[in-house]
Design an enzyme around this catalytic site. Structure first.
Site, mmCIF file in Angstrom:
data_model
loop_
_atom_site.group_PDB
_atom_site.id
_atom_site.type_symbol
_atom_site.label_atom_id
_atom_site.label_comp_id
_atom_site.label_asym_id
_atom_site.label_seq_id
_atom_site.Cartn_x
_atom_site.Cartn_y
_atom_site.Cartn_z
ATOM 1 N N SER A 73 1.033 -0.947 0.036
ATOM 2 C CA SER A 73 -0.033 -0.072 0.065
ATOM 3 C C SER A 73 0.936 1.137 0.053
ATOM 4 C CB SER A 73 -1.098 0.067 1.289
ATOM 5 O OG SER A 73 -1.351 1.370 1.444
ATOM 6 N N TYR A 87 -2.137 -0.042 10.274
ATOM 7 C CA TYR A 87 -2.276 -0.608 8.998
ATOM 8 C C TYR A 87 -0.927 -0.080 8.157
ATOM 9 C CZ TYR A 87 -4.067 -1.057 4.200
ATOM 10 O OH TYR A 87 -4.438 -1.442 2.797
HETATM 11 P P1 NAD Z 1 -11.851 -6.067 0.426
HETATM 12 O O1 NAD Z 1 -12.220 -5.608 1.707
HETATM 13 O O2 NAD Z 1 -12.759 -5.671 -0.726
HETATM 14 O O3 NAD Z 1 -11.124 -7.660 0.473
HETATM 15 C C1 NAD Z 1 -10.609 -8.135 1.363
HETATM 16 C C2 NAD Z 1 -11.034 -9.572 1.236
HETATM 17 O O4 NAD Z 1 -10.217 -10.237 2.251
HETATM 18 C C3 NAD Z 1 -12.275 -9.800 1.636
HETATM 19 O O5 NAD Z 1 -13.120 -10.424 0.680
HETATM 20 C C4 NAD Z 1 -12.313 -10.378 3.020
HETATM 21 O O6 NAD Z 1 -13.647 -11.431 3.082
HETATM 22 C C5 NAD Z 1 -11.205 -11.162 2.692
HETATM 23 N N1 NAD Z 1 -10.530 -11.639 4.156
HETATM 24 C C6 NAD Z 1 -10.667 -10.850 5.357
HETATM 25 N N2 NAD Z 1 -10.193 -11.481 6.304
HETATM 26 C C7 NAD Z 1 -9.747 -12.901 5.700
HETATM 27 C C8 NAD Z 1 -9.257 -13.899 6.285
HETATM 28 N N3 NAD Z 1 -8.691 -14.069 7.609
HETATM 29 N N4 NAD Z 1 -8.912 -14.924 5.662
HETATM 30 C C9 NAD Z 1 -9.417 -15.147 4.343
HETATM 31 N N5 NAD Z 1 -9.843 -13.946 3.782
HETATM 32 C C10 NAD Z 1 -9.913 -12.841 4.413
HETATM 33 O O7 NAD Z 1 -10.354 -5.034 0.300
HETATM 34 P P2 NAD Z 1 -9.593 -4.622 -1.090
HETATM 35 O O8 NAD Z 1 -9.855 -3.249 -1.065
HETATM 36 O O9 NAD Z 1 -10.112 -5.824 -2.163
HETATM 37 O O10 NAD Z 1 -8.190 -4.877 -0.500
HETATM 38 C C11 NAD Z 1 -7.552 -6.019 -1.092
HETATM 39 C C12 NAD Z 1 -5.792 -5.785 -0.882
HETATM 40 O O11 NAD Z 1 -5.545 -4.754 -1.407
HETATM 41 C C13 NAD Z 1 -5.835 -5.801 0.760
HETATM 42 O O12 NAD Z 1 -4.504 -6.383 1.087
HETATM 43 C C14 NAD Z 1 -5.544 -4.320 0.998
HETATM 44 O O13 NAD Z 1 -4.841 -3.918 2.313
HETATM 45 C C15 NAD Z 1 -5.054 -3.780 -0.239
HETATM 46 N N6 NAD Z 1 -5.177 -2.383 -0.645
HETATM 47 C C16 NAD Z 1 -6.249 -1.938 -0.743
HETATM 48 C C17 NAD Z 1 -6.277 -0.592 -1.291
HETATM 49 C C18 NAD Z 1 -7.567 0.205 -1.710
HETATM 50 O O14 NAD Z 1 -7.573 1.469 -1.996
HETATM 51 N N7 NAD Z 1 -8.629 -0.407 -1.597
HETATM 52 C C19 NAD Z 1 -5.050 0.292 -1.376
HETATM 53 C C20 NAD Z 1 -3.869 -0.426 -1.019
HETATM 54 C C21 NAD Z 1 -3.743 -1.391 -0.799
#
Ligand code: NAD
Length: 283
Positions: free
Chosen positions: A166, A179
């Site tokens: 991130s 985070y």
């Molecule tokens: P999201 O919340 O839509 O998806 C995360 C998924 O992980 C969910 O479907 C959830 O059910 C699953 N999850 C949670 N705990 C779990 C567990 N213990 N075991 C298995 N699955 C589990 O989030 P996202 O925005 O799609 O993020 C995906 C990745 O990208 C994450 O690592 C997040 O930190 C990273 N990220 C997101 C952004 C953003 O702007 N959205 C930016 C930088 C990094």
């Protein structure tokens, strides 16, 4: 459309943890468009199965959805066996499960003189439980699936791992110390593991998405009622030279590149996909 540049990934098997989430879903679709067989692992089994069924019907490429908790080694071992039995050898792993928690988020950006009477709105109001939850999901939730799925790759001397970092990893954002520190640990671990596996044909890289409007940040950057940008959302856009949030599909070129033979000599790096955010000094 066939992606000729990425033909090395066609018919390969890629496991995506957190694959039922917003970015995971988009990655699964991007990979399927290049002919990758995807295995969607998520603690939310309905989400995992829905993504898998949509991906297979939309792209005509097999996709599987299984319930898995990335924080539970037994659950990971069980699903590994299931994948080997029902799908085949795992060629690629995307450690996508991750996110922040309101329990590890401060209300205040900074403590000022005026706030000295309610310090609990800042750092001092954070509970260890919130910190641990966020560290577990982001760091341990990357470490454990790698311990379980990478062993076969190393034994076969072939495989690719992609971690999800991130912008917080480079410079922490205000309000979300757990985070930020947890994602910084992902960059460090990516480098360590890349070196450790470099002589046995397993590459380890990361992507650092900039700001994408998804479930985990929606409550911080848009108003729940009106959907308008919060002051924090406005700050993010002002600091993103391209002036917009990313669309989840914007990640897919970089994901495919890092998983495919196109990046054969690349290991231990983290590529920002951020509309210029990490390049901008703010002035
Ligand atoms: P999201 O919340 O839509 O998806 C995360 C998924 O992980 C969910 O479907 C959830 O059910 C699953 N999850 C949670 N705990 C779990 C567990 N213990 N075991 C298995 N699955 C589990 O989030 P996202 O925005 O799609 O993020 C995906 C990745 O990208 C994450 O690592 C997040 O930190 C990273 N990220 C997101 C952004 C953003 O702007 N959205 C930016 C930088 C990094």
């Amino acid at each position: 459309m066939e992606h000729l540049a990425f033909k090395s990934v066609k018919d390969k098997v890629c496991v995506i943890t957190g694959g039922g989430g917003v970015l995971g879903t988009s990655m699964a679709r991007g990979l399927a468009s290049a002919g990758v067989i995807t295995v969607i692992l998520d603690i939310n089994v309905e989400a995992a199965k829905k993504v898998a069924s949509e991906v297979s019907s939309d792209y005509g490429v097999k996709s599987y959805g299984f319930k898995t908790n990335v924080l539970d080694r037994a659950s990971l071992e069980e699903v590994r066996k299931k994948i080997l039995d029902e799908v085949g050898e795992i060629d690629m792993l995307i450690n996508g499960a991750g996110g922040n928690s309101p329990k590890a988020t401060t209300r205040l950006e900074q403590i000022t003189e005026e706030e000295l009477d309610h310090m609990e709105d800042g750092f001092f109001g954070l509970e260890l439980e919130g910190f641990q939850k966020v560290f577990d999901l982001n760091f341990t939730g990357t470490l454990l699936p790698t311990l379980v799925f990478a062993k076969d790759m190393v034994a076969r001397q072939k495989g690719v791992i992609l971690n999800v970092s991130s912008m917080n990893a480079y410079k922490p954002l205000t309000k979300i110390p757990a985070y930020s520190a947890a994602k910084a640990s992902i960059n460090n671990f990516t480098e360590w593991l890349a070196v450790h596996f470099a002589k046995v044909g397993v590459r380890v890289n990361a992507i650092a998405p900039g700001f994408f409007l998804t479930n985990q940040n929606r409550f911080l950057v848009t108003d729940e009622q009106t959907g308008a940008l919060t002051p924090r959302g406005e700050k993010i856009i002002a600091n993103t030279p391209m002036g917009v949030f990313g669309e989840p599909d914007d990640l897919n070129g970089t994901v495919l590149y890092l998983l495919s033979d196109m990046s054969n000599f690349i290991t231990g790096i983290c590529i920002p996909v951020d509309g210029g955010y990490s390049a901008f000094g703010g002035v």
